[in-house]
Write an enzyme that holds these catalytic residues in place. Structure first.
Site, PDB file in Angstrom:
ATOM      1  N   GLN B 206      -8.974 -73.349  10.070  1.00  0.00           N
ATOM      2  CA  GLN B 206     -10.272 -73.224   9.408  1.00  0.00           C
ATOM      3  C   GLN B 206     -11.307 -72.912  10.484  1.00  0.00           C
ATOM      4  O   GLN B 206     -11.698 -73.791  11.250  1.00  0.00           O
ATOM      5  CB  GLN B 206     -10.603 -74.504   8.643  1.00  0.00           C
ATOM      6  CG  GLN B 206      -9.543 -74.862   7.590  1.00  0.00           C
ATOM      7  CD  GLN B 206      -9.505 -73.881   6.425  1.00  0.00           C
ATOM      8  OE1 GLN B 206     -10.496 -73.667   5.761  1.00  0.00           O
ATOM      9  NE2 GLN B 206      -8.342 -73.269   6.178  1.00  0.00           N
ATOM     10  N   ALA B 247     -15.571 -78.357  -1.150  1.00  0.00           N
ATOM     11  CA  ALA B 247     -14.484 -77.694  -0.417  1.00  0.00           C
ATOM     12  C   ALA B 247     -15.002 -76.544   0.448  1.00  0.00           C
ATOM     13  O   ALA B 247     -16.198 -76.240   0.456  1.00  0.00           O
ATOM     14  CB  ALA B 247     -13.451 -77.194  -1.416  1.00  0.00           C
ATOM     15  N   HIS B 248     -14.089 -75.902   1.141  1.00  0.00           N
ATOM     16  CA  HIS B 248     -14.478 -74.846   2.081  1.00  0.00           C
ATOM     17  C   HIS B 248     -15.101 -73.644   1.374  1.00  0.00           C
ATOM     18  O   HIS B 248     -14.694 -73.257   0.308  1.00  0.00           O
ATOM     19  CB  HIS B 248     -13.312 -74.401   2.972  1.00  0.00           C
ATOM     20  CG  HIS B 248     -12.032 -74.075   2.303  1.00  0.00           C
ATOM     21  ND1 HIS B 248     -10.919 -73.700   3.019  1.00  0.00           N
ATOM     22  CD2 HIS B 248     -11.651 -74.083   1.004  1.00  0.00           C
ATOM     23  CE1 HIS B 248      -9.937 -73.480   2.180  1.00  0.00           C
ATOM     24  NE2 HIS B 248     -10.334 -73.702   0.973  1.00  0.00           N
ATOM     25  N   ASN B 249     -16.120 -73.093   2.045  1.00  0.00           N
ATOM     26  CA  ASN B 249     -16.787 -71.868   1.607  1.00  0.00           C
ATOM     27  C   ASN B 249     -17.607 -72.015   0.335  1.00  0.00           C
ATOM     28  O   ASN B 249     -18.062 -71.012  -0.231  1.00  0.00           O
ATOM     29  CB  ASN B 249     -15.767 -70.721   1.447  1.00  0.00           C
ATOM     30  CG  ASN B 249     -15.200 -70.289   2.783  1.00  0.00           C
ATOM     31  OD1 ASN B 249     -14.228 -70.868   3.251  1.00  0.00           O
ATOM     32  ND2 ASN B 249     -15.834 -69.329   3.424  1.00  0.00           N
ATOM     33  N   SER B 267     -14.790 -71.911  -2.321  1.00  0.00           N
ATOM     34  CA  SER B 267     -15.458 -70.631  -2.565  1.00  0.00           C
ATOM     35  C   SER B 267     -16.278 -70.580  -3.841  1.00  0.00           C
ATOM     36  O   SER B 267     -16.653 -69.496  -4.295  1.00  0.00           O
ATOM     37  CB  SER B 267     -14.447 -69.478  -2.554  1.00  0.00           C
ATOM     38  OG  SER B 267     -13.790 -69.425  -1.309  1.00  0.00           O
TER      39      SER B 267
END
Lengths: 355, 355, 355
Positions: B206, B247-249, B267
């Site tokens: 990541q 979460a990521h993004n 995302s």
């Protein structure tokens, strides 16, 4: 530009040839080109490499600013260098690994860490300040313990394992090799066990441990309770996301994946390569077979045989749930239609009696 | 009396006149009266001021023990001093701020904090003991870091920001000015990204960061993952409650509110002034438009246009959900009614064939 | 063998007679036998004692390797020593307590703990390194504070209480006697209170505290917010599991049980001996009566009178929910049956018009 926020600022530049070699790729274009990072097609900048993992995204190829792209088949949609590989999905993490900054390591054992003199530390460990290591604990070689990590008495941790800041591992728990535990997670808190005694809850001492096998990754702020007897057992290769709850005596089979905020009640046995969606709840003492997939927010109230794909509360086959849940919002219409049919029949009855 | 438990014990006493000036209020009654605290109508004691934010509560006015009340219109229901303001809801937090004890500050930088010699600390910072600050980290002026806070390498934190105890901020993340992060929260843990390789999960490095803009407040024990590439981005004025998973993004637009235990998958792009209820789950890669409101426990499986109010799993317009969910418990009755209609028709059919 | 993982390695061996005396039991067999541990029937090894708490498990008796078993009535299914007691469920935790390793204690106050010189520490406290205790805080006798614990200014903690690693207790909160708080939990974070001001959220200062009464046990990574005014109040004997969210001004009555990942919104009042299942959500300002039981994942949107057993979102009587939820997957069939009935009626109508 989002790409500008990537962590690696002064990365070394790596020849495309070298990247191709790592992933068994065939280069079409300038092999000597120097690559300074990896990024998504939409976000890549000149000097970066990107990748195409699905034909769905190929309309992004003409627009990407990436200097090179990893993909399965040669394309005319992209002008830059191409690296052809059998499976771009697998190639991506390998190349990303080249540009990842790596885990920052404290050199040796900080004299501001508190290590009981009976504990055993492997060679190459990285013990940051403000770490606490209890009596008879064993830490394997090259393992990294970040600040605020607590390692209780008798804990055993393997080699090349990383415990991020403020992780708590309580007495006698065992953690394998190459395990990653993200910040704030608690391993070995007491299982939630009480007996009712005239309206009061009497605590049941929790005598077991937690065992986490090799290559497991546990997300941030998870809670994994110690067993009442024996062990709560997270087997090799399991990955959990953040804020996951794993109760006492749960067993999670190899390579299973538990998405964020899922909760698994006591003594549940989960098979291999199972996939639990986010916010799923599993009631106690159930068995979930190998390769079962459970959709997000499902409430599992009975055991599930291997290979099934389920959804809902309580769970049902996923394809049934898709149909049923799409009809839920039509309940008012169902109500009206049934009423109309009933009225129709009443009307016919009245008519009939007149005739 | 609950009021007795309020934190401010030896508060200075403030003349009513001064309070009225702060909130542009008109005093009816004794302007010189000294006020020693603020409290709810039901819980206030003599010497305290209270407030009426909705006509719904006006039957409490005759019974309150408060010495003064902030309200919109003069009332005959209350005998004490009245402070008339345009919007009592806005006046309340301003007056409460007068009596709030404020954040306790360590004077300067504790010599029991661990600060890498390359880090940069603004003037007026308050760095408590047992804080860890990594290489090249920058902490803005007047920012407070409580014990157990971990600040990774390359992290940048703005001015007048507060990180409560045991908060973890990992490498290279950026936090703005006047941000509050409550205890136990983790910023910048790895996004949950793996590719499947013959039944095993291969970790995707990541490479991105988390960026938190000015005036954001993050609750306790939240997890905000770093992006795969680029950044996970919490924009100005966002407020999250406790135990929230981001979460990521993910991108969360300005002034959005995320209630406790909500989980947002990778995302997802959330607009401005969105309201996510408690325990809501949002599936990955969706877009939630501006000013959308999502009721508690909803499961969002598709994107939602701006301005909609939705509920349920999967989501539907809130007014539809209210009707449909109220009929859920009538399913057994529906079943019976359909069966009766069917029998009736069968009976008619048999009758007909006889005739 | 799971039993091998139990924590107690070099336990002293205890004569069966002594165990029987503790639980008012009658021994049938060798009273002098030495017992070295307790375990489940399936997992016990020779030298260990086990227990039968329900006739459901009695087919395990012939196969257990345990040397002695605690049970209600003499049995011919087991050859070893038997200890007859009135209630084996209550006897079990008592005997387990004999073999529990106990909480490891630091002797006295570590000189690597940070204690403000105005704080007051009772006799026999155990203050580990890396603990922080603020101004005017009071810690009662024999209380244990593990590494990474933060105790804010003005906090009062009673006697024989245990705060596990990385627990945060913020200013002015009160914790009673014999309380256990598991690792990573946050007590006294700000309640989630904002007023809307032209699209922005203005913070409402949270002036109250959290009060936790005697014999409460709070799980790992919980969040209990301080009150806006007055107190958030967890009454005597309450037990919470992991990752529970308790908002500002909530009151939880004596001996209630809150299972993992449940979330309770602001100003909810919960009665005595209530049981909240895992992942339950309760909307704000509701009242839950005494002895109410709420099934896992329920969404409580209205107050519930004492003694009810409810399920679902929104909640309904549990027996209604069981029937209704079992019919949910039949919605497609309902739809088809209603359609068929409608067609049938249409057909009859057409026929009729022809006649």
């Amino acid at each position: 530009m989002m790409g500008k926020n990537n962590r690696k600022k002064n990365a070394q530049r790596i020849p495309l040839q070298e990247i191709a070699r790592l992933i068994d790729g065939e280069v079409i274009g300038d092999e000597q080109m120097k690559i300074r990072g990896i990024n998504a097609l939409d976000e890549a900048e000149p000097g970066e490499i990107s990748f195409l993992t699905s034909a769905r995204y190929q309309d992004r190829l003409p627009h990407t600013l990436a200097s090179a792209v990893i993909l399965q088949k040669k394309t005319s949609l992209f002008d830059g260098a191409q690296v052809l590989v059998a499976d771009p999905k697998l190639a991506y993490p390998k190349v990303a690994g080249l540009f990842a900054p790596g885990i920052p390591r404290f050199l040796g054992v900080s004299d501001q860490a508190i290590c009981h003199n009976s504990c055993s530390l492997g060679t190459g460990v990285s013990i940051y300040p403000n770490v606490f290591i209890g009596e008879d604990a064993e830490i394997g070689g090259e393992t990294v313990l970040f600040p605020g990590v607590y390692v209780g008495n008798g804990v055993r941790i393997g080699r090349k394992t990383v415990l991020y800041p403020n992780v708590t591992v309580l007495d006698d728990c065992r953690i394998g090799n190459e395990v990653i535990i993200h910040a704030g997670t608690v391993i070995g808190s007491d299982g939630f066990g009480f007996v009712q005694d005239g309206g009061h809850s009497r605590k049941i001492p929790q005598l077991g441990i937690v065992q986490i096998d090799d290559q497991v990754e546990i997300g941030a702020n998870n809670c994994i309770d110690r067993a009442a007897f024996g062990k709560t057992w997270i087997q090799r290769g399991v990955k959990t996301d953040n804020l996951v709850q794993i109760a006492h005596n749960v067993i999670i089979g190899e390579d299973s994946i538990i998405v964020a905020q899922a909760g698994i009640s006591g003594s549940v046995k989960i098979g291999r390569q199972v996939m639990l969606g986010g916010q799923v709840g599993v009631a106690d003492h159930l068995e979930i077979g190998d390769r079962v997939m459970i959709a997000s927010q499902s409430g599992v109230a009975k055991s599930i045989p291997s290979g099934e794909i389920v959804s809902g509360t309580p769970t049902m086959p996923h394809r049934v749930w898709l149909k049923a849940s799409s009809l839920f919002q039509h309940l008012p219409e169902f109500n009206r239609r049934i009423r109309e049919v009933e009225k129709h029949l009443e009307g016919m009855e009245i008519q009939r009696n007149k005739e």
